[in-house]
Design a protein around this motif. Structure first.
Motif, PDB file in Angstrom:
ATOM      1  N   VAL A 114      -9.913 -10.974 -15.050  1.00 47.12           N
ATOM      2  CA  VAL A 114     -10.460 -10.105 -14.003  1.00 47.12           C
ATOM      3  C   VAL A 114      -9.310  -9.300 -13.404  1.00 47.12           C
ATOM      4  CG1 VAL A 114     -11.670  -9.992 -11.790  1.00 47.12           C
ATOM      5  CG2 VAL A 114     -12.308 -11.739 -13.474  1.00 47.12           C
ATOM      6  N   ALA A 115      -9.498  -7.982 -13.353  1.00 49.29           N
ATOM      7  CA  ALA A 115      -8.508  -7.104 -12.730  1.00 49.29           C
ATOM      8  C   ALA A 115      -9.051  -6.599 -11.401  1.00 49.29           C
ATOM      9  CB  ALA A 115      -8.187  -5.931 -13.646  1.00 49.29           C
ATOM     10  N   LEU A 116      -8.159  -6.393 -10.457  1.00 48.08           N
ATOM     11  CA  LEU A 116      -8.543  -5.898  -9.141  1.00 48.08           C
ATOM     12  C   LEU A 116      -8.288  -4.392  -9.088  1.00 48.08           C
ATOM     13  CD1 LEU A 116      -9.408  -6.436  -6.176  1.00 48.08           C
ATOM     14  CD2 LEU A 116      -6.977  -6.802  -5.667  1.00 48.08           C
ATOM     15  N   VAL A 117      -9.331  -3.619  -8.805  1.00 46.80           N
ATOM     16  CA  VAL A 117      -9.218  -2.162  -8.675  1.00 46.80           C
ATOM     17  C   VAL A 117      -9.494  -1.783  -7.228  1.00 46.80           C
ATOM     18  CG1 VAL A 117     -10.190   0.064  -9.336  1.00 46.80           C
ATOM     19  CG2 VAL A 117      -9.864  -1.718 -11.057  1.00 46.80           C
ATOM     20  N   ILE A 118      -8.520  -1.168  -6.577  1.00 45.69           N
ATOM     21  CA  ILE A 118      -8.669  -0.736  -5.185  1.00 45.69           C
ATOM     22  C   ILE A 118      -8.962   0.760  -5.203  1.00 45.69           C
ATOM     23  CG2 ILE A 118      -7.584  -0.646  -2.914  1.00 45.69           C
ATOM     24  CD1 ILE A 118      -5.724  -2.905  -3.857  1.00 45.69           C
ATOM     25  N   ASN A 119     -10.214   1.107  -4.955  1.00 47.88           N
ATOM     26  CA  ASN A 119     -10.667   2.492  -5.051  1.00 47.88           C
ATOM     27  C   ASN A 119     -10.569   3.204  -3.692  1.00 47.88           C
ATOM     28  OD1 ASN A 119     -11.776   4.779  -6.257  1.00 47.88           O
ATOM     29  ND2 ASN A 119     -13.882   4.118  -5.924  1.00 47.88           N
ATOM     30  N   LYS A 120     -10.688   4.517  -3.742  1.00 45.15           N
ATOM     31  CA  LYS A 120     -10.703   5.383  -2.556  1.00 45.15           C
ATOM     32  C   LYS A 120      -9.368   5.385  -1.819  1.00 45.15           C
ATOM     33  CE  LYS A 120     -15.698   4.599  -1.951  1.00 45.15           C
ATOM     34  NZ  LYS A 120     -16.808   4.385  -0.992  1.00 45.15           N
ATOM     35  N   VAL A 121      -8.268   5.266  -2.580  1.00 48.63           N
ATOM     36  CA  VAL A 121      -6.952   5.277  -1.929  1.00 48.63           C
ATOM     37  C   VAL A 121      -6.603   6.670  -1.400  1.00 48.63           C
ATOM     38  CG1 VAL A 121      -6.078   3.353  -3.301  1.00 48.63           C
ATOM     39  CG2 VAL A 121      -5.716   5.697  -4.103  1.00 48.63           C
ATOM     40  N   ASP A 122      -7.383   7.693  -1.804  1.00 39.48           N
ATOM     41  CA  ASP A 122      -7.132   9.050  -1.309  1.00 39.48           C
ATOM     42  C   ASP A 122      -7.386   9.159   0.195  1.00 39.48           C
ATOM     43  OD1 ASP A 122      -9.801   8.644  -2.682  1.00 39.48           O
ATOM     44  OD2 ASP A 122     -10.305  10.376  -1.448  1.00 39.48           O
ATOM     45  N   LYS A 123      -8.046   8.151   0.773  1.00 40.13           N
ATOM     46  CA  LYS A 123      -8.282   8.150   2.222  1.00 40.13           C
ATOM     47  C   LYS A 123      -6.995   7.888   3.005  1.00 40.13           C
ATOM     48  CE  LYS A 123     -11.337   4.910   2.445  1.00 40.13           C
ATOM     49  NZ  LYS A 123     -12.366   4.001   3.007  1.00 40.13           N
TER      50      LYS A 123
END
Length: 294
Positions: A114-123
């Motif tokens: 399982v990989a952790l993806v942290i989305n919406k870092v453009d905020k």
């Protein structure tokens, strides 16, 4: 040659469908600024020089499964994890909720990496602001890797794709070269109409409707399709149709235009609205409408 299956999981509204579309380079899964837009397992295929990945975009896992529809969506997401080569656990940058915690708990039984993806870092203008969340999550399980990105802006999406390609097992392609969508045109039409409804209708009504493609046929260069929008009450039917049919026309026009752009030809789309009381809690109706677990 490498090939494999990657599930994209997470709570509702973290950007799973946007990530899938960004990875494969075209719209495969519908999107809307409402939780639980995705109700089915959607497959999109990424082709590389010596690798192929089949992504499975799953419904957002949520705690409150009060109706049979909610349970079916939870089951569809959970069942997707049993046969994949890797799972991407998608969360929203700067936000961790009880529902994220619940998804993490379900992932404890997953044997695949399982990989952790942290989305919406453009905020975040200062990426150092992400560090507290990453430090909090790092020890919660053994992650295959951790990847901050923005599906909307495309930041780090190619880096993620490369990382995944390298981790796929050796094996032949699962889909023919050039095929990007893992479902048929009837399903695409239903989902496209439902997306326009999700974007056009306010509050809770989108959750009480579903779309069933009734017929699809080609006459020369013309694609003719008809679909039924099912709701639970007569009052909802009136809202979907709108005054003098304005809402239904608006939704149909938007869906037709996108279908024409996708197919490169003329489309004739006919929509009806019908009532089936309590369909969201009716296992037989859910099965008819294609909801796994119904």
């Amino acid at each position: 040659m490498r090939s494999g299956i990657v599930a994209i999981v997470g709570r509702p509204n973290v950007g799973k469908s946007s990530l899938l579309n960004a990875l494969v380079g075209q719209k495969v899964s519908i999107t809307a600024p409402k939780p639980q837009t995705t109700r089915h397992r959607i497959q999109g295929v990424l082709h590389g020089d010596n690798a192929q990945i089949v992504f499975v975009d799953t419904p957002g896992m949520h705690r409150a499964a009060k109706k049979a529809l909610n349970k079916a969506m939870n089951d569809a997401a959970s069942n997707s994890l049993h046969y994949v080569d890797l799972a991407l656990f998608v969360i929203e940058a700067g936000r961790w909720t009880d529902e994220d915690e619940a998804v993490l708990e379900r992932l404890k039984s997953v044997k695949s990496p399982v990989a952790l993806v942290i989305n919406k870092v453009d905020k975040f203008s200062d990426k150092n602001d992400l560090l507290p969340l990453m430090e909090k999550l790092a020890p919660l399980r053994e992650w295959a890797f951790v990847m901050p990105l923005s599906a909307l802006k495309g930041a780090n999406v190619n880096v993620l794709a490369k990382q995944l390609m390298e981790r796929m097992p050796e094996g032949p392609p699962l889909y023919p070269e050039g095929q990007v969508v893992g479902h048929d045109l009837s399903f695409t039409i239903s989902e496209m109409v439902r997306e326009k409804l999700m974007r056009s209708l306010a509050q809770e009504l989108p959750y009480a409707l579903t779309v069933e493609t009734e017929a699809v046929e080609r006459e020369g260069g013309l694609l003719k399709a008809s679909a039924i929008i099912w709701v639970e009450r007569d009052g909802q039917k009136k809202i979907v149709i709108g005054e003098d049919g304005a809402m239904l026309k608006r939704v149909g026009t938007a869906a037709r235009r996108e279908l024409e752009e996708m197919t490169g030809g003329k489309v004739f789309l006919k929509l009806w609205v019908r009532v089936k009381e309590g369909w969201t809690d009716d296992p037989k109706a859910l099965s008819r409408f294609g909801y796994e677990g119904g």
